[in-house]
Design a protein around this motif. Structure first.
Motif, PDB file in Angstrom:
ATOM      1  N   ARG A 144       0.881  -1.139   0.075  1.00 26.99           N
ATOM      2  CA  ARG A 144       0.164   0.020   0.185  1.00 26.99           C
ATOM      3  C   ARG A 144       1.062   1.203  -0.024  1.00 26.99           C
ATOM      4  O   ARG A 144       0.518   2.081  -0.593  1.00 26.99           O
ATOM      5  N   THR A 145       1.866   1.181   0.682  1.00 26.38           N
ATOM      6  CA  THR A 145       2.883   2.323   0.910  1.00 26.38           C
ATOM      7  C   THR A 145       3.736   2.510  -0.303  1.00 26.38           C
ATOM      8  O   THR A 145       4.739   3.459  -0.207  1.00 26.38           O
ATOM      9  N   LEU A 146       3.743   1.672  -1.534  1.00 28.36           N
ATOM     10  CA  LEU A 146       4.571   1.821  -2.414  1.00 28.36           C
ATOM     11  C   LEU A 146       4.246   3.048  -3.288  1.00 28.36           C
ATOM     12  O   LEU A 146       5.136   3.529  -4.223  1.00 28.36           O
ATOM     13  N   GLY A 147       3.108   3.466  -3.231  1.00 31.86           N
ATOM     14  CA  GLY A 147       2.624   4.439  -4.438  1.00 31.86           C
ATOM     15  C   GLY A 147       3.364   5.661  -4.120  1.00 31.86           C
ATOM     16  O   GLY A 147       3.620   6.243  -3.286  1.00 31.86           O
ATOM     17  N   ASP A 148       3.386   6.491  -5.259  1.00 33.37           N
ATOM     18  CA  ASP A 148       3.955   7.770  -5.410  1.00 33.37           C
ATOM     19  C   ASP A 148       2.755   8.526  -5.977  1.00 33.37           C
ATOM     20  O   ASP A 148       2.568   8.856  -7.016  1.00 33.37           O
ATOM     21  N   PRO A 149       2.034   9.542  -4.987  1.00 38.63           N
ATOM     22  CA  PRO A 149       0.932  10.230  -5.580  1.00 38.63           C
ATOM     23  C   PRO A 149       1.316  11.393  -6.469  1.00 38.63           C
ATOM     24  O   PRO A 149       0.483  11.745  -7.282  1.00 38.63           O
ATOM     25  N   GLY A 150       2.513  11.827  -6.646  1.00 38.65           N
ATOM     26  CA  GLY A 150       3.041  12.708  -7.586  1.00 38.65           C
ATOM     27  C   GLY A 150       3.240  12.379  -9.034  1.00 38.65           C
ATOM     28  O   GLY A 150       3.326  12.938 -10.023  1.00 38.65           O
ATOM     29  N   ALA A 151       3.301  10.814  -9.063  1.00 37.09           N
ATOM     30  CA  ALA A 151       3.621  10.248 -10.366  1.00 37.09           C
ATOM     31  C   ALA A 151       2.403  10.286 -11.430  1.00 37.09           C
ATOM     32  O   ALA A 151       2.597  10.284 -12.510  1.00 37.09           O
ATOM     33  N   ALA A 152       1.257  10.234 -10.992  1.00 34.28           N
ATOM     34  CA  ALA A 152       0.021  10.480 -11.728  1.00 34.28           C
ATOM     35  C   ALA A 152       0.141   9.527 -12.795  1.00 34.28           C
ATOM     36  O   ALA A 152      -0.390   9.966 -14.129  1.00 34.28           O
ATOM     37  N   VAL A 153       0.077   8.276 -12.667  1.00 32.30           N
ATOM     38  CA  VAL A 153      -0.173   7.186 -13.363  1.00 32.30           C
ATOM     39  C   VAL A 153      -1.758   6.821 -13.784  1.00 32.30           C
ATOM     40  O   VAL A 153      -2.442   6.584 -12.813  1.00 32.30           O
ATOM     41  N   LYS A 154      -2.088   6.834 -14.804  1.00 27.90           N
ATOM     42  CA  LYS A 154      -3.633   6.512 -15.119  1.00 27.90           C
ATOM     43  C   LYS A 154      -3.716   5.158 -15.186  1.00 27.90           C
ATOM     44  O   LYS A 154      -3.117   4.501 -16.041  1.00 27.90           O
ATOM     45  N   LEU A 155      -4.687   4.561 -14.619  1.00 31.15           N
ATOM     46  CA  LEU A 155      -5.389   3.437 -14.274  1.00 31.15           C
ATOM     47  C   LEU A 155      -6.804   3.295 -14.800  1.00 31.15           C
ATOM     48  O   LEU A 155      -7.390   4.112 -14.340  1.00 31.15           O
ATOM     49  N   ARG A 156      -7.025   2.320 -15.656  1.00 34.13           N
ATOM     50  CA  ARG A 156      -8.421   2.008 -15.855  1.00 34.13           C
ATOM     51  C   ARG A 156      -8.743   0.655 -16.049  1.00 34.13           C
ATOM     52  O   ARG A 156      -7.920  -0.353 -15.923  1.00 34.13           O
ATOM     53  N   ARG A 157     -10.014   0.543 -15.574  1.00 31.79           N
ATOM     54  CA  ARG A 157     -10.409  -1.025 -15.743  1.00 31.79           C
ATOM     55  C   ARG A 157     -10.482  -1.471 -16.906  1.00 31.79           C
ATOM     56  O   ARG A 157     -10.300  -0.940 -18.066  1.00 31.79           O
ATOM     57  N   MET A 158     -10.002  -3.078 -16.971  1.00 34.89           N
ATOM     58  CA  MET A 158      -9.793  -3.641 -18.295  1.00 34.89           C
ATOM     59  C   MET A 158     -10.615  -4.976 -18.396  1.00 34.89           C
ATOM     60  O   MET A 158     -11.213  -5.439 -17.483  1.00 34.89           O
ATOM     61  N   GLY A 159     -11.060  -5.147 -19.822  1.00 37.99           N
ATOM     62  CA  GLY A 159     -12.010  -6.169 -20.033  1.00 37.99           C
ATOM     63  C   GLY A 159     -11.891  -6.769 -21.290  1.00 37.99           C
ATOM     64  O   GLY A 159     -10.638  -6.619 -21.901  1.00 37.99           O
ATOM     65  N   PRO A 160     -12.780  -7.803 -21.757  1.00 39.82           N
ATOM     66  CA  PRO A 160     -12.365  -8.332 -22.902  1.00 39.82           C
ATOM     67  C   PRO A 160     -12.061  -7.726 -23.959  1.00 39.82           C
ATOM     68  O   PRO A 160     -11.203  -8.122 -24.988  1.00 39.82           O
ATOM     69  N   ALA A 161     -12.491  -6.155 -24.218  1.00 33.12           N
ATOM     70  CA  ALA A 161     -12.526  -5.589 -25.615  1.00 33.12           C
ATOM     71  C   ALA A 161     -11.033  -5.080 -25.529  1.00 33.12           C
ATOM     72  O   ALA A 161     -10.339  -4.747 -26.489  1.00 33.12           O
ATOM     73  N   ASP A 162     -10.112  -5.370 -24.340  1.00 36.83           N
ATOM     74  CA  ASP A 162      -8.825  -4.833 -24.164  1.00 36.83           C
ATOM     75  C   ASP A 162      -7.700  -5.877 -24.559  1.00 36.83           C
ATOM     76  O   ASP A 162      -6.640  -5.670 -24.511  1.00 36.83           O
ATOM     77  N   ALA A 163      -8.209  -7.145 -25.078  1.00 37.19           N
ATOM     78  CA  ALA A 163      -7.223  -8.226 -24.951  1.00 37.19           C
ATOM     79  C   ALA A 163      -6.183  -7.930 -26.181  1.00 37.19           C
ATOM     80  O   ALA A 163      -5.090  -8.294 -25.991  1.00 37.19           O
ATOM     81  N   ALA A 164      -6.519  -7.232 -27.414  1.00 33.71           N
ATOM     82  CA  ALA A 164      -5.412  -6.920 -28.409  1.00 33.71           C
ATOM     83  C   ALA A 164      -4.415  -6.154 -27.859  1.00 33.71           C
ATOM     84  O   ALA A 164      -3.034  -6.045 -28.114  1.00 33.71           O
ATOM     85  N   GLU A 165      -4.836  -4.933 -27.136  1.00 35.76           N
ATOM     86  CA  GLU A 165      -3.883  -4.127 -26.583  1.00 35.76           C
ATOM     87  C   GLU A 165      -3.113  -4.668 -25.579  1.00 35.76           C
ATOM     88  O   GLU A 165      -2.026  -4.406 -25.345  1.00 35.76           O
ATOM     89  N   LEU A 166      -3.763  -5.507 -24.664  1.00 35.65           N
ATOM     90  CA  LEU A 166      -2.976  -6.232 -23.564  1.00 35.65           C
ATOM     91  C   LEU A 166      -1.610  -7.009 -24.240  1.00 35.65           C
ATOM     92  O   LEU A 166      -0.793  -7.188 -23.586  1.00 35.65           O
ATOM     93  N   VAL A 167      -2.122  -7.846 -25.205  1.00 36.51           N
ATOM     94  CA  VAL A 167      -1.061  -8.639 -25.974  1.00 36.51           C
ATOM     95  C   VAL A 167       0.155  -7.975 -26.464  1.00 36.51           C
ATOM     96  O   VAL A 167       1.335  -8.217 -26.376  1.00 36.51           O
ATOM     97  N   ALA A 168      -0.365  -6.624 -27.000  1.00 34.26           N
ATOM     98  CA  ALA A 168       0.723  -5.892 -27.606  1.00 34.26           C
ATOM     99  C   ALA A 168       1.650  -5.221 -26.379  1.00 34.26           C
ATOM    100  O   ALA A 168       2.711  -5.215 -26.658  1.00 34.26           O
ATOM    101  N   LEU A 169       0.822  -4.934 -25.256  1.00 31.70           N
ATOM    102  CA  LEU A 169       1.385  -4.313 -24.363  1.00 31.70           C
ATOM    103  C   LEU A 169       2.703  -5.368 -23.549  1.00 31.70           C
ATOM    104  O   LEU A 169       3.796  -5.148 -23.288  1.00 31.70           O
ATOM    105  N   ILE A 170       1.981  -6.597 -23.468  1.00 32.92           N
ATOM    106  CA  ILE A 170       3.054  -7.828 -22.840  1.00 32.92           C
ATOM    107  C   ILE A 170       4.373  -8.064 -23.747  1.00 32.92           C
ATOM    108  O   ILE A 170       5.393  -8.062 -23.337  1.00 32.92           O
ATOM    109  N   GLY A 171       4.176  -7.862 -25.067  1.00 29.47           N
ATOM    110  CA  GLY A 171       5.233  -8.079 -25.824  1.00 29.47           C
ATOM    111  C   GLY A 171       6.069  -6.830 -25.999  1.00 29.47           C
ATOM    112  O   GLY A 171       7.498  -7.027 -25.695  1.00 29.47           O
ATOM    113  N   ARG A 172       5.695  -5.497 -25.538  1.00 29.65           N
ATOM    114  CA  ARG A 172       6.632  -4.267 -25.460  1.00 29.65           C
ATOM    115  C   ARG A 172       7.395  -4.656 -24.227  1.00 29.65           C
ATOM    116  O   ARG A 172       8.343  -4.436 -24.263  1.00 29.65           O
ATOM    117  N   VAL A 173       6.765  -5.043 -22.978  1.00 26.98           N
ATOM    118  CA  VAL A 173       7.613  -4.966 -21.761  1.00 26.98           C
ATOM    119  C   VAL A 173       8.518  -6.079 -21.854  1.00 26.98           C
ATOM    120  O   VAL A 173       9.455  -5.859 -21.309  1.00 26.98           O
TER     121      VAL A 173
END
Length: 387
Positions: A144-173
């Protein structure tokens, strides 16, 4: 005994022998399993062993991409190897595993991996222990304490429609981090997993997390991040349940950065499961693998593969500029390093020549050749997915 591709009409029989061999699936679990395997049937990815018309065993080949030093290879994930209890000891498992290796080749997979229920069966088919599937347990409050409030990382909920984007992301990382061992499901499989209402899935520009509640605590299936800021944001999101959950279990790279981010780390609570690996097409696997950019070697190898003669013979391995390839040589090379296919597979997966030599999987060569091979193939192979 006949081995052939399974059809949809065979799935009830597969579920029956699975229930007898490993225990029953829940109703929802069986439905998910059918959704997972049904698209594989017309592709010839599910093999059945038959005694007349009676199904006595089955094995599945999952379509995966696996990264080796940051480069993707087509990998056949052998799973669901099941033999009915009354047919054990007849060589059904051995025949299915041999058939799965050949089918991997026909499907164009350069390599194959599996999680063994028993080592001897798969070792005889050319698989060897290679990497780890590691679970860590940490206090939720520490995350819980690892977060950096100043980093402003945007998170959003993910669902089945995001599968292609997720596969591409995994490959990039995995490419950027020069990862060795982790895999990625195809889009249709990710869509199925992302439909699970019991999982909580969040996506960032350069990372994602999939987690769930488990007996009052949190279990993280996947958490992958390219940057420190995103890693902190995702881990702190998981840890935000610390008022209820006391601990978090997570499947991670043994060198995951979170282990260096934790404020207090004096003793790791770790559990490891080993997975096995096999080269299916030696030249294609070496050519597709990444290597350290600063390594340049030329080394003769003699490989023995009783099942796949295309891998057997004398080869010269050349690595330079981050790439490698093998070329076949006529005759024997007197000073060559000699490996079984299991030994060559383990070397490819980063197991040291000293270990392989003492295990009897590597002979010949020289200390200088050993050092060169270790420099080329050395890595700490891992997965964060079980199949």
């Amino acid at each position: 005994m006949e081995i052939r591709h399974l059809a949809s009409d065979d799935l009830d029989a597969v579920l029956d022998i699975r229930r007898r061999a490993f225990g029953p699936l829940s109703g929802s679990g069986a439905d998910t399993w059918r959704k997972l395997v049904s698209p594989m049937l017309p592709e010839g990815r599910y093999l059945g062993a038959f005694d007349g018309t009676r199904l006595v065993g089955a094995a599945r080949i999952n379509p995966y991409v696996q990264w080796w030093h940051g480069r993707p290879l087509s990998m056949g994930g052998v799973a669901g190897v099941t033999v009915s209890p009354e047919d054990r000891g007849r060589g059904v498992g051995r025949a299915l595993t041999a058939a799965a290796v050949e089918r991997c080749a026909q499907l164009g997979h350069a390599v194959s991996a599996l999680y063994p229920a028993t080592t001897p069966l798969y070792r005889k088919a050319g698989y060897e222990h290679a990497g780890v599937f590691q679970r860590i347990t940490v206090p939720a409050e520490a995350l819980r304490t690892l977060g950096d409030p100043g980093a402003a990382v945007k998170l959003r909920r993910m669902g089945p429609a995001d599968a292609a984007e997720l596969v591409a992301l995994i490959g990039r990382v995995h490419t950027a981090t020069r990862a060795s061992g982790p895999l990625c499901f195809d889009e249709r499989t990710w869509r199925l997993w992302l439909e699970d209402d019991d999982d909580f899935c969040y996506l960032a520009e350069d990372g994602f997390v999939v987690y769930r509640w488990s007996d009052g605590d949190i279990e993280v299936d996947n958490l992958l991040a390219r940057s420190e800021a995103t890693a902190r944001a995702l881990w702190s999101l998981v840890g935000s349940a610390s008022t209820v959950a006391k601990s978090v279990t997570a499947y991670v790279d043994p060198a995951d950065p979170v282990l260096w981010m934790l404020r207090e780390r004096s003793k790791d609570e770790v559990a490891q499961t080993r997975w096995m690996f096999r080269l299916i097409d030696l030249p294609a696997a070496v050519e597709g693998r990444g290597f350290p950019a600063g390594v340049s070697i030329e080394a003769p190898l003699v490989v023995t593969d009783p099942q796949r003669e295309a891998n057997t013979g004398t080869w010269v391995l050349r690595v330079n500029g981050g790439s490698g390839f093998v070329t076949r040589e006529a005759g024997e090379a007197g000073e060559a390093t000699r490996l079984t296919i299991g030994g060559m597979s383990a070397l490819f997966a980063g197991v040291s020549t000293a270990t392989l030599r003492r295990a009897g999987l590597l002979t010949g060569g020289s200390p200088e050749a050993d050092d060169a091979l270790d420099a080329a193939f050395g890595c700490a192979a891992y997965m964060i997915d079980y199949f």
